[in-house]
Design a protein around this motif. Structure first.
Motif, PDB file in Angstrom:
ATOM      1  N   PRO A   1      41.101  48.325  43.280  1.00 22.63           N
ATOM      2  CA  PRO A   1      40.411  47.474  44.300  1.00 22.63           C
ATOM      3  C   PRO A   1      40.816  47.347  45.706  1.00 22.63           C
ATOM      4  O   PRO A   1      42.351  47.669  45.726  1.00 22.63           O
ATOM      5  CB  PRO A   1      40.376  46.169  43.823  1.00 22.63           C
ATOM      6  N   GLU A   2      40.452  47.291  46.719  1.00 20.82           N
ATOM      7  CA  GLU A   2      41.024  47.133  48.098  1.00 20.82           C
ATOM      8  C   GLU A   2      41.716  46.040  48.251  1.00 20.82           C
ATOM      9  O   GLU A   2      42.599  45.979  49.110  1.00 20.82           O
ATOM     10  CB  GLU A   2      39.852  47.453  48.927  1.00 20.82           C
ATOM     11  N   VAL A   3      41.508  44.749  47.697  1.00 22.65           N
ATOM     12  CA  VAL A   3      42.253  43.701  47.555  1.00 22.65           C
ATOM     13  C   VAL A   3      42.278  43.036  46.228  1.00 22.65           C
ATOM     14  O   VAL A   3      41.628  43.243  45.688  1.00 22.65           O
ATOM     15  CB  VAL A   3      41.410  42.527  48.627  1.00 22.65           C
TER      16      VAL A   3
ATOM     17  N   GLY B   1      47.742  50.924  46.998  1.00 23.34           N
ATOM     18  CA  GLY B   1      47.070  50.683  48.222  1.00 23.34           C
ATOM     19  C   GLY B   1      46.304  49.447  48.425  1.00 23.34           C
ATOM     20  O   GLY B   1      45.959  49.131  49.452  1.00 23.34           O
ATOM     21  N   ALA B   2      46.422  48.648  47.506  1.00 27.06           N
ATOM     22  CA  ALA B   2      45.625  47.280  47.575  1.00 27.06           C
ATOM     23  C   ALA B   2      46.373  46.297  48.410  1.00 27.06           C
ATOM     24  O   ALA B   2      47.503  46.428  48.614  1.00 27.06           O
ATOM     25  CB  ALA B   2      45.567  46.633  46.190  1.00 27.06           C
ATOM     26  N   LYS B   3      45.525  45.629  49.359  1.00 27.15           N
ATOM     27  CA  LYS B   3      46.136  44.425  50.240  1.00 27.15           C
ATOM     28  C   LYS B   3      46.093  43.378  49.387  1.00 27.15           C
ATOM     29  O   LYS B   3      45.435  42.850  48.482  1.00 27.15           O
ATOM     30  CB  LYS B   3      45.188  44.151  51.412  1.00 27.15           C
ATOM     31  N   VAL B   4      47.256  42.581  49.369  1.00 27.18           N
ATOM     32  CA  VAL B   4      47.582  41.476  48.848  1.00 27.18           C
ATOM     33  C   VAL B   4      47.420  40.019  49.488  1.00 27.18           C
ATOM     34  O   VAL B   4      48.090  39.948  50.686  1.00 27.18           O
ATOM     35  CB  VAL B   4      49.051  41.274  48.019  1.00 27.18           C
TER      36      VAL B   4
ATOM     37  N   ILE C   1      46.916  35.454  54.208  1.00 28.16           N
ATOM     38  CA  ILE C   1      47.135  34.356  53.475  1.00 28.16           C
ATOM     39  C   ILE C   1      45.865  33.204  53.435  1.00 28.16           C
ATOM     40  O   ILE C   1      45.071  33.280  54.674  1.00 28.16           O
ATOM     41  CB  ILE C   1      48.540  33.461  53.924  1.00 28.16           C
ATOM     42  N   ILE C   2      45.583  32.708  52.290  1.00 27.62           N
ATOM     43  CA  ILE C   2      44.515  32.041  52.340  1.00 27.62           C
ATOM     44  C   ILE C   2      44.865  30.479  52.380  1.00 27.62           C
ATOM     45  O   ILE C   2      45.713  30.128  51.417  1.00 27.62           O
ATOM     46  CB  ILE C   2      43.623  31.922  50.983  1.00 27.62           C
ATOM     47  N   ALA C   3      44.567  29.716  53.555  1.00 28.33           N
ATOM     48  CA  ALA C   3      45.110  28.536  53.858  1.00 28.33           C
ATOM     49  C   ALA C   3      43.621  27.644  53.121  1.00 28.33           C
ATOM     50  O   ALA C   3      42.922  27.502  53.613  1.00 28.33           O
ATOM     51  CB  ALA C   3      44.918  28.137  55.225  1.00 28.33           C
ATOM     52  N   MET C   4      44.407  27.064  51.875  1.00 26.15           N
ATOM     53  CA  MET C   4      43.372  26.239  51.185  1.00 26.15           C
ATOM     54  C   MET C   4      43.578  24.775  51.338  1.00 26.15           C
ATOM     55  O   MET C   4      44.467  23.930  50.804  1.00 26.15           O
ATOM     56  CB  MET C   4      43.705  26.602  49.593  1.00 26.15           C
ATOM     57  N   GLY C   5      42.443  24.264  51.955  1.00 25.30           N
ATOM     58  CA  GLY C   5      42.395  22.836  52.324  1.00 25.30           C
ATOM     59  C   GLY C   5      42.082  21.857  51.043  1.00 25.30           C
ATOM     60  O   GLY C   5      41.597  22.282  50.002  1.00 25.30           O
ATOM     61  N   LEU C   6      42.461  20.605  51.351  1.00 26.83           N
ATOM     62  CA  LEU C   6      42.141  19.665  49.989  1.00 26.83           C
ATOM     63  C   LEU C   6      40.578  19.537  49.600  1.00 26.83           C
ATOM     64  O   LEU C   6      40.320  18.960  48.555  1.00 26.83           O
ATOM     65  CB  LEU C   6      42.803  18.436  50.530  1.00 26.83           C
TER      66      LEU C   6
END
Length: 357
Positions: free
Chosen positions: A130-132, A152-155, A176-181
Protein backbone atom coordinates in the motif's frame (compact mmCIF):
# COMPACT_ATOMS: atom_id res chain seq x y z
CA UNK A 1 -7.47 29.14 -8.56
CA UNK A 2 -7.52 25.81 -10.39
CA UNK A 3 -5.08 23.88 -8.22
CA UNK A 4 -4.44 23.37 -4.54
CA UNK A 5 -2.12 25.92 -2.91
CA UNK A 6 -0.22 23.25 -0.95
CA UNK A 7 0.69 20.16 -2.94
CA UNK A 8 2.94 18.44 -0.41
CA UNK A 9 0.48 15.67 0.53
CA UNK A 10 -0.72 15.29 -3.07
CA UNK A 11 2.84 14.75 -4.27
CA UNK A 12 3.84 12.63 -1.28
CA UNK A 13 0.96 10.17 -1.67
CA UNK A 14 0.40 10.48 -5.42
CA UNK A 15 -3.24 11.56 -5.06
CA UNK A 16 -5.29 14.26 -6.78
CA UNK A 17 -7.35 15.66 -3.90
CA UNK A 18 -6.13 16.54 -0.39
CA UNK A 19 -8.87 14.48 1.24
CA UNK A 20 -8.20 11.33 3.26
CA UNK A 21 -11.13 9.11 4.18
CA UNK A 22 -10.79 8.30 7.84
CA UNK A 23 -10.24 4.56 8.34
CA UNK A 24 -13.41 3.84 10.30
CA UNK A 25 -13.01 0.46 12.00
CA UNK A 26 -16.21 -1.53 11.81
CA UNK A 27 -17.78 0.82 9.25
CA UNK A 28 -15.39 1.04 6.31
CA UNK A 29 -15.82 -1.41 3.43
CA UNK A 30 -13.52 -2.14 0.50
CA UNK A 31 -16.15 -0.41 -1.64
CA UNK A 32 -15.74 2.80 0.34
CA UNK A 33 -11.96 2.68 -0.02
CA UNK A 34 -12.26 2.07 -3.76
CA UNK A 35 -14.78 4.89 -4.26
CA UNK A 36 -12.70 7.49 -2.41
CA UNK A 37 -9.43 6.55 -4.09
CA UNK A 38 -11.05 6.44 -7.54
CA UNK A 39 -12.46 9.92 -6.87
CA UNK A 40 -8.94 11.21 -6.33
CA UNK A 41 -8.73 11.14 -2.53
CA UNK A 42 -7.02 8.56 -0.32
CA UNK A 43 -9.24 5.66 0.74
CA UNK A 44 -8.31 4.07 4.06
CA UNK A 45 -8.82 0.44 5.09
CA UNK A 46 -8.91 -0.10 8.87
CA UNK A 47 -7.46 -3.45 9.92
CA UNK A 48 -7.73 -3.24 13.71
CA UNK A 49 -10.97 -5.24 13.76
CA UNK A 50 -10.05 -7.58 10.91
CA UNK A 51 -8.39 -10.96 11.10
CA UNK A 52 -5.41 -11.49 8.84
CA UNK A 53 -7.59 -13.44 6.42
CA UNK A 54 -10.24 -10.73 6.40
CA UNK A 55 -7.62 -8.07 5.73
CA UNK A 56 -6.22 -10.15 2.87
CA UNK A 57 -9.68 -10.57 1.34
CA UNK A 58 -10.38 -6.84 1.60
CA UNK A 59 -7.05 -5.92 0.03
CA UNK A 60 -7.65 -8.39 -2.79
CA UNK A 61 -10.97 -6.71 -3.55
CA UNK A 62 -9.45 -3.23 -3.42
CA UNK A 63 -6.38 -4.00 -5.53
CA UNK A 64 -8.50 -5.73 -8.17
CA UNK A 65 -10.77 -2.68 -8.46
CA UNK A 66 -8.35 0.24 -8.35
CA UNK A 67 -4.72 1.01 -9.00
CA UNK A 68 -4.98 4.33 -7.16
CA UNK A 69 -3.08 4.90 -3.89
CA UNK A 70 -4.64 3.55 -0.70
CA UNK A 71 -3.99 3.79 3.02
CA UNK A 72 -3.99 0.74 5.29
CA UNK A 73 -4.50 1.56 8.96
CA UNK A 74 -3.51 -0.27 12.15
CA UNK A 75 -3.76 0.19 15.89
CA UNK A 76 -0.57 0.06 17.91
CA UNK A 77 -1.21 -1.10 21.45
CA UNK A 78 -0.14 -3.80 23.88
CA UNK A 79 -2.95 -6.19 24.86
CA UNK A 80 -3.41 -6.06 28.65
CA UNK A 81 -2.51 -8.89 30.97
CA UNK A 82 -5.57 -10.88 32.13
CA UNK A 83 -7.14 -9.35 35.26
CA UNK A 84 -10.10 -11.33 36.58
CA UNK A 85 -10.79 -8.88 39.43
CA UNK A 86 -11.11 -5.97 36.99
CA UNK A 87 -13.72 -7.87 35.01
CA UNK A 88 -15.68 -8.72 38.15
CA UNK A 89 -15.88 -5.08 39.25
CA UNK A 90 -17.27 -4.03 35.90
CA UNK A 91 -19.72 -6.95 35.80
CA UNK A 92 -21.02 -5.90 39.20
CA UNK A 93 -21.73 -2.44 37.81
CA UNK A 94 -23.66 -4.00 34.95
CA UNK A 95 -25.70 -6.50 37.04
CA UNK A 96 -28.84 -4.32 37.19
CA UNK A 97 -28.87 -4.21 33.39
CA UNK A 98 -28.39 -7.97 33.13
CA UNK A 99 -31.42 -8.40 35.39
CA UNK A 100 -33.50 -5.82 33.52
CA UNK A 101 -32.95 -7.47 30.14
CA UNK A 102 -32.93 -11.07 31.38
CA UNK A 103 -29.42 -11.94 30.25
CA UNK A 104 -26.61 -13.77 31.98
CA UNK A 105 -23.65 -11.90 33.34
CA UNK A 106 -21.57 -15.06 33.16
CA UNK A 107 -19.49 -14.06 30.18
CA UNK A 108 -16.30 -15.71 28.97
CA UNK A 109 -12.90 -14.29 29.77
CA UNK A 110 -12.27 -11.00 27.92
CA UNK A 111 -11.15 -11.51 24.34
CA UNK A 112 -9.39 -8.59 22.61
CA UNK A 113 -11.68 -7.18 19.94
CA UNK A 114 -8.98 -5.17 18.23
CA UNK A 115 -5.62 -6.52 17.10
CA UNK A 116 -2.38 -4.52 17.11
CA UNK A 117 0.02 -4.36 14.18
CA UNK A 118 2.29 -7.41 14.33
CA UNK A 119 4.66 -9.57 12.31
CA UNK A 120 1.81 -11.30 10.50
CA UNK A 121 0.14 -8.04 9.47
CA UNK A 122 3.49 -6.66 8.37
CA UNK A 123 4.16 -9.70 6.22
CA UNK A 124 0.65 -9.44 4.79
CA UNK A 125 0.93 -5.83 3.60
CA UNK A 126 4.41 -6.41 2.21
CA UNK A 127 2.66 -8.44 -0.46
CA UNK A 128 0.26 -5.61 -1.36
CA UNK A 129 2.60 -2.64 -0.95
CA UNK A 130 0.00 0.00 0.00
CA UNK A 131 1.18 3.51 -0.78
CA UNK A 132 0.38 4.74 2.75
CA UNK A 133 0.35 2.91 6.08
CA UNK A 134 -1.13 4.74 9.04
CA UNK A 135 -1.00 4.01 12.76
CA UNK A 136 -3.11 4.94 15.78
CA UNK A 137 -1.77 5.11 19.37
CA UNK A 138 1.83 5.72 18.32
CA UNK A 139 4.09 3.66 16.10
CA UNK A 140 5.09 -0.03 16.01
CA UNK A 141 8.52 -1.23 17.07
CA UNK A 142 11.36 0.01 14.89
CA UNK A 143 12.02 -3.31 13.15
CA UNK A 144 8.44 -3.50 11.88
CA UNK A 145 8.36 0.19 10.97
CA UNK A 146 11.59 -0.18 9.00
CA UNK A 147 10.04 -3.03 7.01
CA UNK A 148 7.00 -0.91 6.17
CA UNK A 149 9.20 1.91 4.94
CA UNK A 150 11.42 -0.53 3.05
CA UNK A 151 8.66 -1.47 0.57
CA UNK A 152 8.08 2.21 -0.16
CA UNK A 153 5.05 3.06 1.95
CA UNK A 154 4.67 6.53 3.42
CA UNK A 155 4.02 6.37 7.15
CA UNK A 156 1.56 8.62 8.95
CA UNK A 157 0.12 8.57 12.46
CA UNK A 158 -2.20 10.55 14.71
CA UNK A 159 -1.00 13.16 17.18
CA UNK A 160 -3.36 14.70 19.74
CA UNK A 161 -0.75 17.04 21.25
CA UNK A 162 2.23 18.99 19.97
CA UNK A 163 4.51 16.70 21.96
CA UNK A 164 3.10 13.65 20.21
CA UNK A 165 3.60 15.29 16.82
CA UNK A 166 7.24 16.01 17.58
CA UNK A 167 7.72 12.43 18.79
CA UNK A 168 6.16 11.00 15.63
CA UNK A 169 8.33 13.13 13.36
CA UNK A 170 11.44 12.14 15.30
CA UNK A 171 10.54 8.47 14.92
CA UNK A 172 10.09 8.49 11.17
CA UNK A 173 6.62 9.71 10.15
CA UNK A 174 6.41 11.19 6.65
CA UNK A 175 3.34 13.24 7.60
CA UNK A 176 1.34 13.73 10.78
CA UNK A 177 -2.39 13.73 11.43
CA UNK A 178 -3.25 16.50 13.90
CA UNK A 179 -6.28 15.00 15.62
CA UNK A 180 -8.45 17.56 17.36
CA UNK A 181 -10.73 16.83 20.29
CA UNK A 182 -13.74 17.11 17.96
CA UNK A 183 -12.87 13.88 16.11
CA UNK A 184 -15.07 10.81 16.39
CA UNK A 185 -13.86 7.36 17.37
CA UNK A 186 -10.82 6.52 19.43
CA UNK A 187 -8.48 9.26 20.52
CA UNK A 188 -5.01 8.66 19.08
CA UNK A 189 -3.17 9.79 22.20
CA UNK A 190 -0.23 7.71 23.32
CA UNK A 191 2.12 9.84 25.44
CA UNK A 192 -0.54 10.68 28.02
CA UNK A 193 -3.95 9.32 28.95
CA UNK A 194 -4.97 12.59 30.62
CA UNK A 195 -8.00 13.73 28.66
CA UNK A 196 -7.79 17.20 30.21
CA UNK A 197 -4.72 17.84 28.03
CA UNK A 198 -6.59 17.17 24.79
CA UNK A 199 -7.37 20.25 22.70
CA UNK A 200 -9.56 21.23 19.77
CA UNK A 201 -8.26 21.08 16.21
CA UNK A 202 -7.94 24.80 15.56
CA UNK A 203 -5.82 25.26 18.68
CA UNK A 204 -3.76 22.14 17.97
CA UNK A 205 -3.25 22.44 14.21
CA UNK A 206 -1.21 25.66 13.89
CA UNK A 207 0.98 24.64 16.82
CA UNK A 208 1.74 21.28 15.21
CA UNK A 209 2.42 22.95 11.86
CA UNK A 210 4.93 25.25 13.58
CA UNK A 211 6.55 22.42 15.52
CA UNK A 212 7.32 19.91 12.72
CA UNK A 213 8.81 20.04 9.24
CA UNK A 214 6.71 17.27 7.67
CA UNK A 215 3.27 18.00 6.15
CA UNK A 216 0.32 18.03 8.54
CA UNK A 217 -3.13 16.52 7.94
CA UNK A 218 -6.02 18.03 9.89
CA UNK A 219 -8.64 15.77 11.48
CA UNK A 220 -11.59 16.48 13.73
CA UNK A 221 -14.83 18.34 13.12
CA UNK A 222 -14.36 18.63 9.35
CA UNK A 223 -17.47 17.65 7.43
CA UNK A 224 -17.78 20.31 4.75
CA UNK A 225 -15.80 22.65 2.50
CA UNK A 226 -15.67 25.40 5.12
CA UNK A 227 -13.77 23.10 7.45
CA UNK A 228 -11.33 22.14 4.72
CA UNK A 229 -10.59 25.77 3.84
CA UNK A 230 -10.23 26.75 7.50
CA UNK A 231 -7.82 23.87 8.15
CA UNK A 232 -5.70 24.87 5.16
CA UNK A 233 -5.65 28.48 6.34
CA UNK A 234 -4.08 27.20 9.55
CA UNK A 235 -1.37 25.32 7.68
CA UNK A 236 -2.81 21.88 6.95
CA UNK A 237 -1.70 20.30 3.67
CA UNK A 238 -4.73 17.97 3.65
CA UNK A 239 -7.65 16.88 5.76
CA UNK A 240 -8.84 13.54 7.08
CA UNK A 241 -12.62 13.19 7.23
CA UNK A 242 -14.36 10.41 9.11
CA UNK A 243 -17.89 11.12 10.35
CA UNK A 244 -19.14 12.42 6.98
CA UNK A 245 -18.34 9.05 5.40
CA UNK A 246 -20.47 7.21 7.97
CA UNK A 247 -23.59 8.40 6.15
CA UNK A 248 -22.49 7.05 2.78
CA UNK A 249 -24.18 3.91 1.44
CA UNK A 250 -20.79 2.19 1.44
CA UNK A 251 -20.58 2.39 5.25
CA UNK A 252 -21.64 -0.72 7.17
CA UNK A 253 -23.17 0.69 10.31
CA UNK A 254 -26.27 -0.51 12.09
CA UNK A 255 -29.61 1.17 11.29
CA UNK A 256 -29.84 2.57 14.83
CA UNK A 257 -26.38 4.15 14.42
CA UNK A 258 -27.28 5.67 11.06
CA UNK A 259 -30.53 7.03 12.49
CA UNK A 260 -28.71 8.55 15.46
CA UNK A 261 -26.19 10.26 13.17
CA UNK A 262 -29.02 11.79 11.15
CA UNK A 263 -31.01 13.04 14.14
CA UNK A 264 -28.41 13.95 16.77
CA UNK A 265 -28.11 17.54 17.99
CA UNK A 266 -24.71 19.25 17.88
CA UNK A 267 -24.00 18.53 21.55
CA UNK A 268 -24.90 14.82 21.36
CA UNK A 269 -21.39 13.33 21.56
CA UNK A 270 -18.98 12.70 24.40
CA UNK A 271 -15.72 10.93 25.08
CA UNK A 272 -16.27 7.50 26.61
CA UNK A 273 -14.18 4.48 27.57
CA UNK A 274 -17.13 2.24 28.45
CA UNK A 275 -17.24 0.27 25.21
CA UNK A 276 -13.56 -0.55 24.64
CA UNK A 277 -11.61 0.67 27.66
CA UNK A 278 -10.02 3.60 25.82
CA UNK A 279 -11.44 7.10 25.30
CA UNK A 280 -13.39 7.48 22.06
CA UNK A 281 -16.00 10.00 20.93
CA UNK A 282 -19.48 8.71 20.28
CA UNK A 283 -23.14 9.63 20.43
CA UNK A 284 -24.54 9.70 23.96
CA UNK A 285 -26.77 6.79 24.93
CA UNK A 286 -28.20 5.27 28.08
CA UNK A 287 -25.05 3.45 29.16
CA UNK A 288 -22.92 6.59 28.78
CA UNK A 289 -25.42 8.74 30.66
CA UNK A 290 -25.82 6.33 33.57
CA UNK A 291 -22.32 4.89 33.93
CA UNK A 292 -19.91 7.48 32.63
CA UNK A 293 -19.24 8.46 30.05
CA UNK A 294 -15.72 7.93 31.42
CA UNK A 295 -15.30 5.35 34.18
CA UNK A 296 -12.19 4.20 36.01
CA UNK A 297 -13.88 0.80 36.44
CA UNK A 298 -14.10 -0.01 32.73
CA UNK A 299 -11.71 -2.87 31.86
CA UNK A 300 -8.53 -2.13 29.96
CA UNK A 301 -8.52 -1.61 26.19
CA UNK A 302 -9.61 -3.49 24.18
CA UNK A 303 -11.37 -5.96 26.48
CA UNK A 304 -14.12 -3.77 27.97
CA UNK A 305 -16.68 -4.84 25.40
CA UNK A 306 -16.78 -8.47 26.54
CA UNK A 307 -19.03 -7.84 29.54
CA UNK A 308 -21.29 -5.64 27.42
CA UNK A 309 -21.75 -8.30 24.75
CA UNK A 310 -24.93 -9.88 26.20
CA UNK A 311 -26.56 -6.46 26.62
CA UNK A 312 -25.58 -5.40 23.13
CA UNK A 313 -26.96 -8.57 21.60
CA UNK A 314 -30.27 -8.23 23.45
CA UNK A 315 -30.83 -4.53 22.76
CA UNK A 316 -29.49 -4.43 19.20
CA UNK A 317 -31.96 -7.19 18.30
CA UNK A 318 -34.72 -4.67 19.06
CA UNK A 319 -33.07 -1.90 17.02
CA UNK A 320 -31.65 -0.09 20.04
CA UNK A 321 -28.16 1.37 20.39
CA UNK A 322 -28.47 2.23 24.08
CA UNK A 323 -25.66 -0.20 25.01
CA UNK A 324 -23.60 0.00 21.82
CA UNK A 325 -20.90 2.37 20.68
CA UNK A 326 -22.02 4.81 18.01
CA UNK A 327 -18.82 6.65 17.07
CA UNK A 328 -19.27 10.18 15.78
CA UNK A 329 -17.42 13.47 15.64
CA UNK A 330 -18.82 16.77 16.86
CA UNK A 331 -19.67 18.09 13.39
CA UNK A 332 -22.16 15.32 12.60
CA UNK A 333 -24.94 17.81 11.74
CA UNK A 334 -22.87 18.95 8.75
CA UNK A 335 -22.71 15.46 7.22
CA UNK A 336 -24.81 14.77 4.12
CA UNK A 337 -26.02 11.44 2.73
CA UNK A 338 -24.39 10.63 -0.61
CA UNK A 339 -22.06 8.02 -2.14
CA UNK A 340 -18.45 8.13 -0.95
CA UNK A 341 -16.98 9.02 -4.33
CA UNK A 342 -19.50 11.79 -4.92
CA UNK A 343 -18.91 13.14 -1.42
CA UNK A 344 -15.15 13.28 -1.98
CA UNK A 345 -15.47 15.13 -5.27
CA UNK A 346 -18.12 17.51 -3.89
CA UNK A 347 -16.05 18.45 -0.85
CA UNK A 348 -12.99 19.08 -3.01
CA UNK A 349 -14.85 21.14 -5.61
CA UNK A 350 -16.58 23.30 -3.01
CA UNK A 351 -13.34 23.85 -1.10
CA UNK A 352 -11.50 24.90 -4.26
CA UNK A 353 -14.32 27.30 -5.10
CA UNK A 354 -14.01 28.92 -1.68
CA UNK A 355 -10.22 29.15 -2.03
CA UNK A 356 -10.65 31.06 -5.30
CA UNK A 357 -12.50 33.88 -3.57
Amino acid sequence: MTSWPDRRILDLFGIELPILQGPLAGATTPQMVIAVSEAGGLGGLPCAMLSHDQARTSLDIIRQATGKPINVNFFVHKPPAPDASEGRVWRDRLKPYYAEFGVSGDVPAPVPGRAPFDEAFCQLIEGYRPEVVSFHFGLPEKALLDRVKAFGAKVIASATTVEEAIWLERHGCDAIIAMGLEAGGHRGNFLSMDMSQQVGLFALLPQVVDAVKVPVIAAGGICDARGIVAAMALGASAVQIGTAYLLTPEATIAPYHRAALKSSPSDATALTNLFTGRPARGIMNRLMREQGPLSAEAPAFPTAGTTLAPLRAKTEATGSGEFSNMWSGQAVRLAKEMPAGELTRKLAAEALEKLRR
